[in-house]
Design a protein around this motif. Structure first.
Motif, PDB file in Angstrom:
ATOM      1  N   LEU A 280      46.090  28.816  -7.818  1.00 38.52           N
ATOM      2  CA  LEU A 280      47.074  29.747  -8.369  1.00 38.52           C
ATOM      3  C   LEU A 280      46.463  31.103  -8.716  1.00 38.52           C
ATOM      4  CD1 LEU A 280      49.246  27.574 -10.799  1.00 38.52           C
ATOM      5  CD2 LEU A 280      49.888  28.478  -8.566  1.00 38.52           C
ATOM      6  N   PHE A 281      45.217  31.124  -9.156  1.00 37.02           N
ATOM      7  CA  PHE A 281      44.590  32.361  -9.614  1.00 37.02           C
ATOM      8  C   PHE A 281      43.707  33.024  -8.559  1.00 37.02           C
ATOM      9  CE2 PHE A 281      44.625  31.399 -14.493  1.00 37.02           C
ATOM     10  CZ  PHE A 281      46.014  31.374 -14.464  1.00 37.02           C
ATOM     11  N   ASP A 282      43.734  32.532  -7.321  1.00 37.10           N
ATOM     12  CA  ASP A 282      42.863  33.110  -6.290  1.00 37.10           C
ATOM     13  C   ASP A 282      43.085  34.609  -6.116  1.00 37.10           C
ATOM     14  OD1 ASP A 282      41.827  30.604  -5.901  1.00 37.10           O
ATOM     15  OD2 ASP A 282      42.669  30.318  -3.894  1.00 37.10           O
TER      16      ASP A 282
ATOM     17  N   ARG B 199      48.100  47.126  -4.939  1.00 35.58           N
ATOM     18  CA  ARG B 199      49.485  47.001  -5.418  1.00 35.58           C
ATOM     19  C   ARG B 199      49.563  46.106  -6.652  1.00 35.58           C
ATOM     20  NH1 ARG B 199      52.181  45.662   0.253  1.00 35.58           N
ATOM     21  NH2 ARG B 199      50.205  44.575   0.334  1.00 35.58           N
ATOM     22  N   SER B 200      48.825  45.002  -6.659  1.00 35.16           N
ATOM     23  CA  SER B 200      48.804  44.150  -7.851  1.00 35.16           C
ATOM     24  C   SER B 200      48.167  44.875  -9.024  1.00 35.16           C
ATOM     25  CB  SER B 200      48.023  42.857  -7.574  1.00 35.16           C
ATOM     26  OG  SER B 200      48.745  41.980  -6.747  1.00 35.16           O
ATOM     27  N   GLY B 201      47.134  45.658  -8.758  1.00 34.27           N
ATOM     28  CA  GLY B 201      46.418  46.343  -9.821  1.00 34.27           C
ATOM     29  C   GLY B 201      47.298  47.238 -10.663  1.00 34.27           C
TER      30      GLY B 201
ATOM     31  N   VAL C   2      54.103  34.983  -8.644  1.00 33.26           N
ATOM     32  CA  VAL C   2      54.330  33.820  -7.785  1.00 33.26           C
ATOM     33  C   VAL C   2      53.261  33.759  -6.699  1.00 33.26           C
ATOM     34  CG1 VAL C   2      55.978  32.595  -6.330  1.00 33.26           C
ATOM     35  CG2 VAL C   2      56.811  34.027  -8.229  1.00 33.26           C
ATOM     36  N   ALA C   3      52.450  32.714  -6.766  1.00 33.19           N
ATOM     37  CA  ALA C   3      51.406  32.503  -5.763  1.00 33.19           C
ATOM     38  C   ALA C   3      51.971  31.624  -4.651  1.00 33.19           C
ATOM     39  CB  ALA C   3      50.195  31.834  -6.397  1.00 33.19           C
ATOM     40  N   PRO C   4      51.611  31.885  -3.395  1.00 30.11           N
ATOM     41  CA  PRO C   4      52.138  31.097  -2.281  1.00 30.11           C
ATOM     42  C   PRO C   4      51.440  29.742  -2.192  1.00 30.11           C
ATOM     43  CG  PRO C   4      50.657  32.766  -1.452  1.00 30.11           C
ATOM     44  CD  PRO C   4      50.766  32.986  -2.934  1.00 30.11           C
ATOM     45  N   VAL C   5      51.690  28.924  -3.201  1.00 35.65           N
ATOM     46  CA  VAL C   5      51.073  27.610  -3.332  1.00 35.65           C
ATOM     47  C   VAL C   5      52.170  26.635  -3.730  1.00 35.65           C
ATOM     48  CG1 VAL C   5      49.416  26.255  -4.689  1.00 35.65           C
ATOM     49  CG2 VAL C   5      48.913  28.649  -4.144  1.00 35.65           C
TER      50      VAL C   5
ATOM     51  N   ARG D 250      48.574  37.766  -1.572  1.00 33.28           N
ATOM     52  CA  ARG D 250      48.657  36.358  -1.975  1.00 33.28           C
ATOM     53  C   ARG D 250      49.334  36.166  -3.324  1.00 33.28           C
ATOM     54  NH1 ARG D 250      48.781  32.976   1.573  1.00 33.28           N
ATOM     55  NH2 ARG D 250      47.888  31.351   0.264  1.00 33.28           N
ATOM     56  N   VAL D 251      50.226  37.113  -3.682  1.00 30.74           N
ATOM     57  CA  VAL D 251      51.006  36.981  -4.907  1.00 30.74           C
ATOM     58  C   VAL D 251      52.217  37.905  -4.819  1.00 30.74           C
ATOM     59  CG1 VAL D 251      49.732  38.784  -6.151  1.00 30.74           C
ATOM     60  CG2 VAL D 251      50.876  36.962  -7.451  1.00 30.74           C
TER      61      VAL D 251
END
Length: 198
Positions: free
Chosen positions: A26-28, A51-53, A156-159, A188-189
């Motif tokens: 989840l935290f990758d 973008r996440s930053g 939301v993580a793609p897991v 990945r989020v």
């Protein structure tokens, strides 16, 4: 007046941790980019996509107080006395914090409350006009069910975990949210932010 947001990283099927409280992949996304972000008083640094930053740093900077349950406190050892986000932390618990932990962390900006309602009220007082972040899971679900949550933020993580700790805990019932007012595609989020309909 402080706003209350319920937040966590979550799997596509709605879990914030495995049954043993581990988070697996989840935290990758916290480590897959070249943009450094720093989490509140803890000083923890992560390297996420650009973008996440922008999204994550602005969110963490807005948080003034975090509210957690006793289970998360015990699982993380109270983050060694440094709130993961914000300047202060409220632990909702029916038991005193461990004496040795208190002795080792005398300057920790931690407070306790005996109920979810009291914890949110204390956090709002401490936060002033800032943001109160209540962690998802059982505590967040209780706050959500009690109508104490103004906003919901999900990373939301793609897991697909298949089982574990649910984002909304044991909350049951229907609550409507507005359409997301923020949708940020990271690497990945997917960052989503909603306002709770009143």
């Amino acid at each position: 007046m402080a706003r209350v947001v319920m937040q966590a990283v979550v799997s596509v099927d709605g879990y914030i941790a495995r049954p043993d409280d581990s988070v697996g992949p989840l935290f990758d996304w916290y480590f897959n980019g070249d943009t450094e972000v720093t989490a509140g008083a803890s000083g923890w640094t992560f390297h996420v996509s650009r973008r996440s930053g922008g999204y994550v740093q602005a969110f963490w900077d807005a948080v003034k107080v975090t509210v957690i349950g006793r289970h998360l406190f015990d699982t993380t050892n109270g983050w060694d006395g440094k709130p993961a986000a914000g300047d202060e932390l409220v632990v909702v618990t029916h038991r005193p914090l461990p004496e040795q932990w208190l002795a080792d962390h005398q300057d920790a900006p931690f407070h306790t409350a005996s109920s979810v309602e009291a914890g949110i009220a204390l956090a709002k007082d401490l936060a002033g006009d800032g943001l109160v972040c209540v962690t998802a899971g059982d505590l967040g679900g209780q706050a959500f069910s009690a109508g104490l949550v103004d906003e919901v933020a999900m990373d939301v993580a793609p897991v697909v975990l298949g089982e574990g700790v649910r984002f909304f805990g044991s909350h049951t019932g229907t609550v409507l949210l507005d359409d997301p007012d923020q949708v940020v595609h990271g690497d990945r989020v997917l960052h989503l932010h909603y306002t709770v309909k009143r």
